[in-house]
Design a protein around this motif. Structure first.
Motif, mmCIF file in Angstrom:
data_model
loop_
_atom_site.group_PDB
_atom_site.id
_atom_site.type_symbol
_atom_site.label_atom_id
_atom_site.label_comp_id
_atom_site.label_asym_id
_atom_site.label_seq_id
_atom_site.Cartn_x
_atom_site.Cartn_y
_atom_site.Cartn_z
ATOM 1 N N ILE A 19 78.654 98.294 110.035
ATOM 2 C CA ILE A 19 77.976 98.289 111.133
ATOM 3 C C ILE A 19 77.590 96.715 111.015
ATOM 4 N N TYR A 20 77.617 95.701 110.036
ATOM 5 C CA TYR A 20 76.727 94.958 110.140
ATOM 6 C C TYR A 20 77.654 93.808 110.038
ATOM 7 N N THR A 21 78.653 93.955 110.707
ATOM 8 C CA THR A 21 79.858 93.020 111.685
ATOM 9 C C THR A 21 78.991 93.240 113.019
ATOM 10 N N PHE A 27 70.929 97.121 112.985
ATOM 11 C CA PHE A 27 71.354 98.589 112.937
ATOM 12 C C PHE A 27 70.048 99.245 112.672
ATOM 13 N N TRP A 28 69.297 99.169 111.494
ATOM 14 C CA TRP A 28 68.356 99.802 111.074
ATOM 15 C C TRP A 28 66.881 99.642 111.384
ATOM 16 N N GLY A 29 66.714 98.631 112.115
ATOM 17 C CA GLY A 29 65.394 98.499 112.830
ATOM 18 C C GLY A 29 64.972 97.489 112.118
ATOM 19 N N ALA A 53 67.083 100.163 96.027
ATOM 20 C CA ALA A 53 68.658 100.541 96.018
ATOM 21 C C ALA A 53 69.005 100.856 97.171
ATOM 22 N N GLY A 54 70.166 99.637 97.558
ATOM 23 C CA GLY A 54 70.821 100.038 99.073
ATOM 24 C C GLY A 54 69.880 99.128 99.962
ATOM 25 N N CYS A 55 69.539 98.608 100.185
ATOM 26 C CA CYS A 55 68.496 97.479 100.708
ATOM 27 C C CYS A 55 68.522 97.432 102.073
ATOM 28 N N GLY A 58 66.712 95.068 104.520
ATOM 29 C CA GLY A 58 65.542 94.454 104.408
ATOM 30 C C GLY A 58 64.019 95.264 105.063
ATOM 31 N N ARG A 59 64.737 96.094 105.812
ATOM 32 C CA ARG A 59 62.863 96.773 106.474
ATOM 33 C C ARG A 59 62.153 97.182 105.362
ATOM 34 N N ASN A 60 62.364 98.180 104.569
ATOM 35 C CA ASN A 60 61.526 98.667 103.732
ATOM 36 C C ASN A 60 60.952 97.052 102.035
ATOM 37 N N MET A 74 68.174 95.402 96.787
ATOM 38 C CA MET A 74 70.088 95.503 95.851
ATOM 39 C C MET A 74 70.787 95.867 96.793
ATOM 40 N N ASP A 75 72.143 95.471 96.881
ATOM 41 C CA ASP A 75 73.049 95.661 98.414
ATOM 42 C C ASP A 75 73.909 96.048 97.907
ATOM 43 N N VAL A 76 75.318 96.215 97.928
ATOM 44 C CA VAL A 76 76.152 95.471 97.081
ATOM 45 C C VAL A 76 76.873 95.094 98.755
ATOM 46 N N SER A 77 76.864 95.297 99.550
ATOM 47 C CA SER A 77 76.927 94.303 101.014
ATOM 48 C C SER A 77 76.466 93.038 100.801
ATOM 49 N N ALA A 99 74.534 93.597 94.024
ATOM 50 C CA ALA A 99 75.348 94.486 93.248
ATOM 51 C C ALA A 99 75.732 95.899 93.358
ATOM 52 N N ASP A 100 76.656 96.233 92.810
ATOM 53 C CA ASP A 100 76.494 97.925 93.175
ATOM 54 C C ASP A 100 75.895 99.004 92.343
ATOM 55 N N ILE A 101 74.947 99.530 92.578
ATOM 56 C CA ILE A 101 73.793 100.165 92.233
ATOM 57 C C ILE A 101 74.632 101.368 91.278
ATOM 58 N N THR A 102 75.463 101.646 91.465
ATOM 59 C CA THR A 102 76.244 102.640 90.608
ATOM 60 C C THR A 102 76.858 102.353 88.827
ATOM 61 N N ALA A 116 64.900 104.477 97.417
ATOM 62 C CA ALA A 116 66.787 105.417 97.813
ATOM 63 C C ALA A 116 66.726 105.798 99.417
ATOM 64 N N TYR A 117 66.656 104.970 100.331
ATOM 65 C CA TYR A 117 66.167 105.268 101.453
ATOM 66 C C TYR A 117 67.686 105.102 102.239
ATOM 67 N N SER A 118 68.465 106.272 102.665
ATOM 68 C CA SER A 118 69.904 106.359 103.385
ATOM 69 C C SER A 118 70.561 105.947 102.095
ATOM 70 N N LEU A 119 71.197 106.330 100.947
ATOM 71 C CA LEU A 119 71.745 105.848 100.059
ATOM 72 C C LEU A 119 72.841 106.205 99.846
HETATM 73 C C1 LIG Z 1 72.615 103.612 105.153
HETATM 74 S S1 LIG Z 1 71.606 102.225 104.581
HETATM 75 C C2 LIG Z 1 70.203 101.592 104.840
HETATM 76 C C3 LIG Z 1 69.849 100.626 104.560
HETATM 77 C C4 LIG Z 1 68.531 101.192 103.830
HETATM 78 N N1 LIG Z 1 67.563 101.409 102.418
HETATM 79 C C5 LIG Z 1 67.319 100.841 105.459
HETATM 80 O O1 LIG Z 1 66.894 102.403 105.065
HETATM 81 O O2 LIG Z 1 67.274 100.568 106.348
HETATM 82 C C6 LIG Z 1 73.091 102.316 103.195
HETATM 83 C C7 LIG Z 1 73.166 101.221 102.659
HETATM 84 O O3 LIG Z 1 73.062 101.175 101.286
HETATM 85 C C8 LIG Z 1 74.272 99.798 100.452
HETATM 86 N N2 LIG Z 1 75.478 100.752 99.726
HETATM 87 C C9 LIG Z 1 75.222 101.777 99.784
HETATM 88 N N3 LIG Z 1 76.892 102.126 98.334
HETATM 89 C C10 LIG Z 1 75.583 101.274 97.213
HETATM 90 C C11 LIG Z 1 76.354 101.175 96.259
HETATM 91 N N4 LIG Z 1 76.897 102.277 95.116
HETATM 92 N N5 LIG Z 1 75.183 99.732 95.383
HETATM 93 C C12 LIG Z 1 74.060 99.578 96.552
HETATM 94 N N6 LIG Z 1 73.594 99.761 97.857
HETATM 95 C C13 LIG Z 1 74.938 100.568 98.308
HETATM 96 C C14 LIG Z 1 74.541 99.827 102.120
HETATM 97 O O4 LIG Z 1 75.840 98.607 102.066
HETATM 98 C C15 LIG Z 1 74.212 99.966 102.679
HETATM 99 O O5 LIG Z 1 73.524 98.574 103.056
#
Ligand SMILES: C[S@@+](CC[C@H](N)C(=O)[O-])C[C@H]1O[C@@H](n2cnc3c(N)ncnc32)[C@H](O)[C@@H]1O
Length: 213
Positions: A19-21, A27-29, A53-55, A58-60, A74-77, A99-102, A116-119
């Motif tokens: 998605i990010y490419t 993509f998310w608004g 978590a999984g930002c 960065g909208r939030n 924080m985001d892994v991507s 970072a990997d939040i897990t 933690a929105y859609s993560l």
């Molecule tokens: C559906 S997007 C939602 C992004 C944001 N929370 C929003 O609502 O706009 C999910 C995000 O979680 C990130 N993500 C997935 N697994 C993750 C992990 N283990 N650690 C950190 N970020 C992660 C993805 O890279 C992606 O950017």
């Protein structure tokens, strides 16, 4: 924008990376999600220590920081954080981290607010969801809030492809917050549309939960 640390990309993030490419700048608004928007409208958040978590883009994080929260986003991507940089520019009070939040160590009882929105539906199975939400709960200060949003199993995931989400039932999401005060919880249809994707529906669990003092 300052970005710190690096992390391996775990499985479960492939679809987001693709998605990010895409050529679209967002993509998310760009506006905040409903739980974050409503929280900032209902109460002051200035000075709160917040974790996004999984930002993603960065909208939030941006919205919370503009309302005075001190945000750890924080985001892994790397691609997501690059998007966040171009969409947000310099926003004071946000620390962006790859970072990997897990697996990233988190300090117990630290954050006043965790988003933690859609993560969690991008994690590999129910056990991984339970493990991460447990870590996020432990990192929350007594009296702190969680804003949690994830697809649930009521409506089948509408997209085909190899990357399929982990879909818990609405009650299974709620069970992740056993022992916490459920301030608000809904199970509703989200009528969604993104660049390059037609209109579709997800069933979404949204939870506002407070850690007991
Ligand atoms: C559906 S997007 C939602 C992004 C944001 N929370 C929003 O609502 O706009 C999910 C995000 O979680 C990130 N993500 C997935 N697994 C993750 C992990 N283990 N650690 C950190 N970020 C992660 C993805 O890279 C992606 O950017």
């Amino acid at each position: 924008m300052t970005t710190t640390a690096s992390a391996p990309t775990p499985s479960g993030t492939t679809r987001c990376e693709e998605i990010y490419t895409s050529p679209s700048p967002s993509f998310w608004g760009t506006g905040p999600t409903s739980l974050v928007r409503d929280l900032c409208a209902e109460r002051p958040v200035d000075g709160l220590k917040a974790l996004d978590a999984g930002c993603g883009e960065g909208r939030n994080a941006r919205h919370l920081a503009r309302h005075g929260a001190r945000v750890h986003a924080m985001d892994v991507s790397e691609a997501a954080l690059a998007r966040a940089a171009s969409l947000c520019g310099h926003v004071p009070h946000v620390t962006w981290e790859r970072a990997d939040i897990t697996t990233r160590p988190l300090t117990d009882d630290w954050y006043d607010l965790v988003v933690a929105y859609s993560l969690t539906h991008w994690l590999d199975g129910p056990a991984a969801v339970a493990a991460l939400t447990g870590r996020l709960r432990a990192a929350t200060a007594p009296g702190g809030l969680h804003l949690y949003c994830a697809f649930n199993a009521r409506v089948p995931y509408p997209h085909t492809g190899t990357q399929q989400p982990t879909l818990l039932g609405h009650q299974e999401h709620l069970d992740l917050y056993a022992g916490w005060e459920i301030v608000r919880a809904t199970d509703t249809d989200l009528h969604d549309e993104h660049p390059g994707e037609g209109p579709h529906i997800h069933s979404m669990t949204r939870i506002v939960a407070r850690r007991p003092r």
